[in-house]
Design an enzyme around this catalytic site. Structure first.
Site, mmCIF file in Angstrom:
data_model
loop_
_atom_site.group_PDB
_atom_site.id
_atom_site.type_symbol
_atom_site.label_atom_id
_atom_site.label_comp_id
_atom_site.label_asym_id
_atom_site.label_seq_id
_atom_site.Cartn_x
_atom_site.Cartn_y
_atom_site.Cartn_z
ATOM 1 N N PHE B 118 0.848 -1.186 0.000
ATOM 2 C CA PHE B 118 0.000 0.000 0.000
ATOM 3 C C PHE B 118 0.883 1.236 0.000
ATOM 4 O O PHE B 118 2.038 1.174 0.424
ATOM 5 C CB PHE B 118 -0.889 0.000 1.255
ATOM 6 N N GLN B 238 -7.696 15.004 3.104
ATOM 7 C CA GLN B 238 -7.032 14.160 2.107
ATOM 8 C C GLN B 238 -7.849 13.969 0.828
ATOM 9 O O GLN B 238 -9.032 13.645 0.886
ATOM 10 C CB GLN B 238 -6.775 12.780 2.722
ATOM 11 N N HIS B 240 -7.977 11.616 -2.358
ATOM 12 C CA HIS B 240 -7.452 10.324 -2.811
ATOM 13 C C HIS B 240 -7.222 10.414 -4.317
ATOM 14 O O HIS B 240 -8.073 10.918 -5.044
ATOM 15 C CB HIS B 240 -8.459 9.222 -2.480
ATOM 16 N N LEU B 250 -14.556 5.579 -5.072
ATOM 17 C CA LEU B 250 -13.159 5.255 -4.863
ATOM 18 C C LEU B 250 -12.705 3.989 -5.571
ATOM 19 O O LEU B 250 -13.409 2.988 -5.580
ATOM 20 C CB LEU B 250 -12.899 5.081 -3.366
ATOM 21 N N SER B 252 -9.609 1.764 -4.829
ATOM 22 C CA SER B 252 -8.621 1.651 -3.757
ATOM 23 C C SER B 252 -7.181 1.687 -4.255
ATOM 24 O O SER B 252 -6.858 1.228 -5.345
ATOM 25 C CB SER B 252 -8.839 0.331 -3.030
ATOM 26 N N GLU B 253 -6.328 2.191 -3.365
ATOM 27 C CA GLU B 253 -4.894 2.147 -3.588
ATOM 28 C C GLU B 253 -4.397 0.715 -3.753
ATOM 29 O O GLU B 253 -3.325 0.475 -4.293
ATOM 30 C CB GLU B 253 -4.234 2.752 -2.349
ATOM 31 N N ARG B 284 -0.585 9.549 -0.662
ATOM 32 C CA ARG B 284 -1.696 10.117 -1.433
ATOM 33 C C ARG B 284 -1.561 11.589 -1.764
ATOM 34 O O ARG B 284 -1.930 12.027 -2.838
ATOM 35 C CB ARG B 284 -2.977 9.914 -0.648
ATOM 36 N N HIS B 351 -11.652 12.648 0.288
ATOM 37 C CA HIS B 351 -11.697 11.298 0.837
ATOM 38 C C HIS B 351 -11.689 11.208 2.354
ATOM 39 O O HIS B 351 -12.486 10.509 2.947
ATOM 40 C CB HIS B 351 -10.498 10.535 0.264
ATOM 41 N N ARG B 393 -2.764 11.146 5.969
ATOM 42 C CA ARG B 393 -2.921 9.772 6.450
ATOM 43 C C ARG B 393 -2.402 8.776 5.427
ATOM 44 O O ARG B 393 -2.649 8.923 4.233
ATOM 45 C CB ARG B 393 -4.396 9.479 6.716
ATOM 46 N N LEU B 399 -8.615 2.313 9.093
ATOM 47 C CA LEU B 399 -9.297 1.125 9.613
ATOM 48 C C LEU B 399 -8.608 0.677 10.902
ATOM 49 O O LEU B 399 -9.235 0.131 11.807
ATOM 50 C CB LEU B 399 -9.309 0.012 8.565
HETATM 51 C C1 FAD Z 1 -14.500 4.430 -0.205
HETATM 52 C C2 FAD Z 1 -13.586 4.426 0.976
HETATM 53 C C3 FAD Z 1 -12.584 3.470 1.079
HETATM 54 C C4 FAD Z 1 -11.732 3.442 2.183
HETATM 55 N N1 FAD Z 1 -10.762 2.484 2.253
HETATM 56 C C5 FAD Z 1 -9.968 2.434 3.359
HETATM 57 C C6 FAD Z 1 -8.982 1.400 3.497
HETATM 58 O O1 FAD Z 1 -8.830 0.530 2.652
HETATM 59 N N2 FAD Z 1 -8.213 1.399 4.609
HETATM 60 C C7 FAD Z 1 -8.359 2.334 5.594
HETATM 61 O O2 FAD Z 1 -7.656 2.264 6.584
HETATM 62 N N3 FAD Z 1 -9.293 3.308 5.488
HETATM 63 C C8 FAD Z 1 -10.101 3.377 4.403
HETATM 64 N N4 FAD Z 1 -11.042 4.368 4.306
HETATM 65 C C9 FAD Z 1 -11.265 5.263 5.444
HETATM 66 C C10 FAD Z 1 -12.074 4.565 6.513
HETATM 67 O O3 FAD Z 1 -12.939 3.633 5.930
HETATM 68 C C11 FAD Z 1 -12.934 5.522 7.329
HETATM 69 O O4 FAD Z 1 -12.174 6.603 7.743
HETATM 70 C C12 FAD Z 1 -13.477 4.812 8.561
HETATM 71 O O5 FAD Z 1 -14.141 3.638 8.190
HETATM 72 C C13 FAD Z 1 -14.383 5.694 9.369
HETATM 73 O O6 FAD Z 1 -15.001 4.924 10.378
HETATM 74 P P1 FAD Z 1 -15.830 5.594 11.525
HETATM 75 O O7 FAD Z 1 -16.274 4.504 12.429
HETATM 76 O O8 FAD Z 1 -15.083 6.716 12.102
HETATM 77 O O9 FAD Z 1 -17.107 6.248 10.777
HETATM 78 P P2 FAD Z 1 -18.249 5.632 9.834
HETATM 79 O O10 FAD Z 1 -18.015 4.229 9.472
HETATM 80 O O11 FAD Z 1 -18.476 6.608 8.758
HETATM 81 O O12 FAD Z 1 -19.509 5.617 10.792
HETATM 82 C C14 FAD Z 1 -20.155 6.783 11.208
HETATM 83 C C15 FAD Z 1 -21.337 6.376 12.058
HETATM 84 O O13 FAD Z 1 -21.863 7.501 12.714
HETATM 85 C C16 FAD Z 1 -23.257 7.516 12.606
HETATM 86 N N5 FAD Z 1 -23.675 8.906 12.743
HETATM 87 C C17 FAD Z 1 -23.185 9.998 12.091
HETATM 88 N N6 FAD Z 1 -23.782 11.112 12.536
HETATM 89 C C18 FAD Z 1 -24.664 10.723 13.498
HETATM 90 C C19 FAD Z 1 -25.571 11.416 14.327
HETATM 91 N N7 FAD Z 1 -25.716 12.732 14.266
HETATM 92 N N8 FAD Z 1 -26.319 10.705 15.187
HETATM 93 C C20 FAD Z 1 -26.212 9.349 15.250
HETATM 94 N N9 FAD Z 1 -25.358 8.646 14.483
HETATM 95 C C21 FAD Z 1 -24.595 9.334 13.626
HETATM 96 C C22 FAD Z 1 -23.561 6.842 11.300
HETATM 97 O O14 FAD Z 1 -24.840 6.295 11.314
HETATM 98 C C23 FAD Z 1 -22.476 5.755 11.278
HETATM 99 O O15 FAD Z 1 -22.942 4.624 11.979
HETATM 100 C C24 FAD Z 1 -11.891 4.411 3.201
HETATM 101 C C25 FAD Z 1 -12.889 5.368 3.101
HETATM 102 C C26 FAD Z 1 -13.729 5.398 2.001
HETATM 103 C C27 FAD Z 1 -14.766 6.464 1.900
#
Ligand code: FAD
Ligand code: SF4
Ligand code: FES
Lengths: 231, 580
Positions: B118, B238, B240, B250, B252-253, B284, B351, B393, B399
C-alpha cells in the site's frame, strides 16, 4: 433527456391510501436512479422519502422495485432502464413512508440464525489458520450487505412473513461453511424449523435480485443439504 | 412534539467501525446505548476497500517500528509520535482480535492472513514497499463492519437505529447527556448519561467530488464545535488520487498495491518523475498533487483534458478477479468499461478528514489547545483527531485507527463510569433542539432558500477554492462565499412539514454542520502559511518547521474560527525532507 418517473407515494400522516405521483426529470443516460430521486427531492418535492447513504451499491440502503424488479437505486443507470420508470417500495415489509419500509422484521430474522462466529476454543495469541480453499467455501456469502432485495423478491416470503427468508439463510451459510466455526449444529437446528430453509421453493427470484451477485438460491440449497446431513 | 427520556451510563454516537469497537469494550461494564442515524451495517466503514496495516510479518520481515516510521513520515511530521507508536504497536493485536471474532481475511497458502502493498508503507525505513496491509479481497471495511456488528449482536448490545443525535448537554464543563431525533416518528429523545463517545465519521460532503457517503456531514464535530469545543488540524483534508472520473467513487490504492499504474494522456507513467523510488505507491498527497500538476500542464486525458488513467490491464484477469473484484465491478457498473482490457479514467476525490475533534491517546476529548480534558466526552474514528495521521494519512491506517482508538474510547468510558455516579438531566434538556425543529417546520418554504441549493453552492465553491492547491487569494474568496452562504442558511426553509422520515428536515440541520466544517477548514488553511502533507499552499510551497510544527485548534467564532496552536509531540524521528 426527459425521464418520466411514476412513484408510489404513501404518507401515514396525510395519505393513508397511497397514490401514484408522476414526475418528469431531466437526466443524463449515465446518471444513477438515485441521482434522479435526489433531483426530485432536492429541487421539486422535498417530502419524497427514501433511504440512501453510500451511493455506490455497498451499504444496502436503497433497495426498491424499479420497473417491477428489485434493485439498488444507486446501482442502476438511466440508460439501463430507459426513460419511463415505475418505482415502488420493496414488497412484504410494512411501508412506513413512500419508499421506506420497516426493516425491523428483516433484521429480526437475520438475528435469529446466530450470525456470528461461534468457537469456544482459546485461539491463542496469533490468527487461527485457514487455507485459501477453506476460505473460498464461504466467500460468496460474505458479500451480503443486508439490503433485503432477495427476501422481498421471494414469493414465499410475501405470503408467509414468518419465513426467515433468503438473506437470513445467506448469513447462516456464511458461518456454517466457515472452517473456524463450531455453531453449525445450533444454526441448522433453527433452519430445520417450518420457517427455515425448507420453505424455499427455488423460485430463483432472490438470486436475480441480489445486487452483490451472490448465488442466493445455491446457498439455500447448500444449507438444505447440510441440514439433511446433520440429521 | 413528543419527548421521551432514557437513562444510560454510557452512550455511543455512531455505529461504524469506531463506534462498534467502543461498544464491544464498554457494553459488558455498563448500561450502554449505541445511537446511530443509519442502520449499523450501512455505515461508511463498509465502503473501505483495500486493507488495514499491521506488522504481522506474514509475507516478509517487518516490525511495528517501521510502520511507525512510515506513518510519521507520511504525516509530514505533524503526527504526534507517542500516539503513532500506540497505533502501530497495538495494530498487531487489533488484527488478530478481529480474526478471532471471525473476520474472513484473505489467506496465504500457509493459512496465515494475507498482506499486500500500500502507498507509503515500506520496510527498513524506506528501502522498498512493504507487504503490510491485511485484507479481505477489496472489501476489508465491509468485513470489519460486519464482524464488529456480528460481535455486538452476539453480546446483545442495545442499539437505537435511525436515531440522529443533534445536541449534547454539558453543564459546568461536565457531560450530562445527548438529545436525539427519531427519524421514523419525529419524536425527541433525551438520553441522560454521563459518558458519551462521538464516532460519527467524516465530513467529505463539504466537497463536490467525494468518495464519502451522503451521510458524512460532520455531525459529531459540528455538535461539539457549536458548544465551544475546538476542532484540530482542519486544514488537512485528504484527496485520494483515484476516484472514478466525475463520480468520485473510490478505486482503492490496493489497485496500485497489486501493480496498477497511473498514466497521463500520452500513456506515460508520470509518477516516475515525481517519486522515483516508490512511484505509483507514493503517499496520497503527493500522487494527488502529481495528477493535478499533470492536468494543469495539459497532460490530462479526455475532451476536457481533466483526468488521468489508472491502468490495470497488465495485471491479468485472475488477479483482478481474486484481489480487486469489487472496484473493477464499480468500473463496469458506473463507467461501462472492462478494466481488464481498458485503462480507467480517474481524478482525485475528497476522501478523508485528518482533522476533527481533538483527543488524547485515551480518546478523551480536549476542550482547548492546552490539553484540558472535557470530562465524560470521548471521540474516535474519522470524527476524531488524536493525531496519528498528521498532515496526511497513509492508506490502511484509518481502519486501524478506528479499532485501536475505538477500543480505547470504550475503555475510557468504563473508567469514567466506574468512578462517577449516575447523573440527572432535566426534562427541558430538549428545548434547544425542539426550538430549532419547530422553527424549520413553521417557516414558510421558498425555493430560494432551499437546503439543496445552499449545499450545492457550498460544495461547488469548496471544490473550486479549497481543494488540492490553495492560495491566500482562493481561501479569502472562499471565506467571503462562506459568509454569504451562512447568511442564506439563516433563512433556510423546508418543504416537508411531516413527522415521519422527514429527511429534508435532517438535511437542513446537517447543512449547518457542513458549513461549520467548511468554515473551520478554510480559516485553518488560511492561517497556515506553509505547505505540509495534504495542505498545499501555492503561495507558500515549502514546509516551514520553524513556525508550523504545530497543530491548529479552531474555535467557532460566528462565521469563521479563532485559531490557537499546540506543539507537535516529537519522538524518535527528526523531521526531514520527505522524498520517496
Ligand atoms: C471508499 C472508501 C474506502 C476506504 N478504504 C480504506 C482502506 O482501505 N483502509 C483504511 O484504513 N481506510 C479506508 N477508508 C477510510 C475509513 O474507511 C474511514 O475513515 C473509517 O471507516 C471511518 O469509520 P468511523 O467509524 O469513524 O465512521 P463511519 O463508518 O463513517 O460511521 C459513522 C457512524 O456515525 C453515525 N452517525 C453519524 N452522525 C450521526 C448522528 N448525528 N447521530 C447518530 N449517528 C450518527 C452513522 O450512522 C455511522 O454509523 C476508506 C474510506 C472510504 C470512503
Ligand atoms: S443476499 Fe444479496 S440481496 Fe440478499 S440481503 Fe444480501 S446482498 Fe441483499
Ligand atoms: S445508497 Fe448504499 S447501496 Fe445504494
Amino acid at each position: 433527456m426527459d425521464v418520466s418517473i411514476k412513484i408510489l407515494r404513501y404518507d401515514p400522516e396525510s395519505d393513508r391510501k397511497g397514490h401514484w405521483e408522476n414526475y418528469i426529470v431531466d437526466a443524463e443516460p449515465e446518471e444513477r436512479i438515485l441521482d434522479l430521486l435526489h433531483k426530485i427531492k432536492w429541487f421539486e418535492d422535498g417530502s419524497l422519502s427514501f433511504r440512501k447513504s453510500c451511493a455506490h451499491g455497498v451499504c444496502g440502503s436503497d433497495a426498491m422495485v424499479i420497473n417491477g424488479e428489485n434493485m439498488l437505486a444507486c446501482q442502476v443507470l438511466v440508460k439501463e432502464v430507459g426513460n419511463s420508470l415505475k418505482i415502488e417500495p420493496i414488497r412484504g415489509l410494512p411501508v412506513v413512508k413512500d419508499l421506506i419500509v420497516d426493516m425491523e422484521p428483516f433484521f429480526d430474522s437475520y438475528k435469529k440464525v446466530m450470525p456470528y462466529l461461534i468457537n469456544e476454543k482459546e485461539p491463542g495469541d496469533r490468527e487461527r489458520l485457514q487455507s485459501p480453499e477453506d476460505r473460498d467455501r464461504f466467500e460468496d456469502t460474505t458479500k451480503c450487505i443486508l439490503c433485503a432485495a432477495c427476501t422481498t423478491s421471494c414469493p414465499v416470503f410475501w405470503t408467509a412473513e414468518s419465513y426467515v427468508g433468503p438473506a437470513a439463510i445467506v448469513n447462516a451459510h456464511r458461518f456454517v461453511f466457515d472452517s473456524r466455526d463450531e455453531g453449525s449444529k445450533q444454526r441448522l437446528e433453527i433452519l430445520k424449523d417450518v420457517n427455515g430453509a425448507f420453505r424455499c421453493r427455488t423460485a430463483f427470484n432472490c438470486t436475480s435480485a441480489c445486487p452483490r451477485g451472490i448465488q442466493v438460491t445455491k446457498a439455500i440449497e447448500d444449507i438444505k443439504r447440510e441440514t439433511l446431513l446433520n440429521n | 412534539m413528543k419527548v421521551i427520556k432514557h437513562s444510560f451510563d454510557g452512550v455511543i454516537v455512531g455505529a461504524g467501525g469506531a463506534g462498534l469497537r467502543a461498544a464491544i469494550e464498554a457494553a459488558p461494564h455498563m448500561k450502554l446505548a449505541v445511537i446511530t442515524k443509519l442502520y449499523p451495517t450501512r455505515s461508511h466503514t463498509g465502503a473501505a476497500q483495500g486493507g488495514m496495516s499491521a506488522a504481522l510479518a506474514n509475507v516478509e520481515e517487518d516490525n511495528w517500528n517501521w510502520h511507525a516510521f512510515d506513518t510519521v513520515k507520511g504525516s509530514d511530521y505533524l503526527a504526534d509520535q507517542p500516539a503513532v507508536d500506540i497505533l502501530c504497536k497495538e495494530a498487531i493485536d487489533a488484527v488478530i482480535e478481529l480474526e478471532h471474532w471471525g473476520l474472513p481475511f484473505s489467506r496465504l497458502d500457509n493459512g496465515k492472513i494475507a498482506q499486500r502493498r500500500f502507498g507509503g508503507h515500506t520496510v527498513k525505513e524506506g528501502t522498498s514497499p512493504a507487504f503490510r496491509a491485511c485484507y479481505a479481497a477489496d472489501r476489508t471495511g465491509h468485513m470489519i463492519l460486519q464482524t464488529l456488528y456480528q460481535k455486538c449482536v452476539s453480546m446483545g448490545v442495545t442499539f437505537f437505529d435511525e436515531f440522529q443525535v443533534l445536541d449534547i448537554k454539558i453543564e459546568d464543563g461536565i457531560c450530562q447527556g445527548v438529545v436525539a431525533y427519531e427519524l421514523a416518528t419525529g419524536d425527541i429523545h433525551i438520553f441522560e448519561t454521563r459518558a458519551v463517545t462521538f464516532a460519527t465519521g467524516g465530513f467529505g460532503k463539504i466537497f463536490k467530488v467525494s468518495s464519502n457517503a451522503h451521510s458524512l456531514t460532520g455531525d459529531g464535530p459540528g455538535i461539539l464545535y457549536q458548544k465551544g469545543i475546538p476542532l484540530e488540524d482542519m486544514e488537512f483534508y485528504q484527496f485520494h488520487p483515484t476516484g472514478i472520473y466525475r463520480l468520485g467513487i473510490l478505486l482503492s490504492e490496493a489497485a496500485r498495491g497489486e501493480g496498477g499504474i497511473l498514466r497521463n494522456k500520452d500513456g506515460e507513467r508520470f509518477m516516475e518523475r515525481y517519486a522515483p523510488s516508490i512511484k505509483d505507491l507514493a503517499p496520497r498527497d503527493m500522487v494527488s498533487r502529481a495528477i493535478a500538476t499533470e492536468i494543469s500542464a495539459g497532460n490530462g486525458a479526455g475532451p476536457d483534458s481533466d483526468y488521468v488513467y489508472l491502468d490495470l490491464t497488465h495485471l491479468g484477469a485472475e488477479t483482478i478477479k481474486k484481489k480487486l473484484p469489487d472496484i473493477t465491478d464499480f468500473v463496469r457498473t458506473y463507467v461501462k468499461i472492462e478494466p481488464i482490457e481498458e485503462p480507467i479514467p480517474v481524478q482525485p476525490t475528497a476522501h478523508y478528514a485528518m482533522g476533527g475533534i481533538p483527543t488524547d491517546v485515551n480518546s478523551r476529548v480536549l476542550s482547548d489547545e492546552k490539553g484540558t480534558v472535557l470530562p465524560g466526552v470521548y471521540a474516535a474514528g474519522e470524527a476524531a483527531c488524536v493525531s496519528v495521521h498528521g498532515a496526511n494519512r497513509l492508506g490502511t491506517n484509518s481502519l486501524l485507527d478506528i479499532v485501536v482508538f475505538g477500543k480505547r474510547a470504550g475503555q475510557s468510558m468504563v473508567d469514567y463510569v466506574t468512578q462517577t455516579k449516575p447523573n440527572q438531566l432535566s426534562d427541558n434538556a430538549s428545548n434547544d433542539l425542539t426550538k430549532k425543529i419547530t422553527n424549520l417546520i413553521e417557516k414558510e418554504h421558498t425555493n430560494e432558500f432551499s437546503v439543496a441549493k445552499i449545499r450545492k453552492d457550498l460544495q461547488d465553491s469548496m471544490e473550486e477554492n479549497a481543494k488540492i492547491f490553495r492560495t491566500k487569494e482562493t481561501l479569502e474568496k472562499q471565506t467571503e462565499i462562506l459568509e454569504e452562504l451562512r447568511e442564506r442558511y439563516e433563512n433556510v426553509t423546508i418543504y416537508d412539514k411531516g413527522k415521519v422520515h422527514n429527511s429534508e428536515l435532517v438535511e437542513a440541520i446537517e447543512l449547518d454542520y457542513l458549513l461549520d466544517m467548511s468554515e473551520a477548514t478554510v480559516s485553518s488553511a488560511l492561517a497556515r502559511n506553509e505547505s505540509r502533507g495534504a495542505h498545499s499552499r501555492q503561495d507558500y510551497p515549502d514546509r516551514d518547521d520553524t513556525n508550523f510544527m504545530k497543530h491548529s485548534f479552531a474555535f467557532k467564532n460566528e462565521n469563521s474560527a479563532n485559531l490557537k496552536y499546540r506543539d507537535v509531540e516529537l519522538g524518535k524521528y527528526e523531521p526531514m525532507e520527505r522524498k520517496y
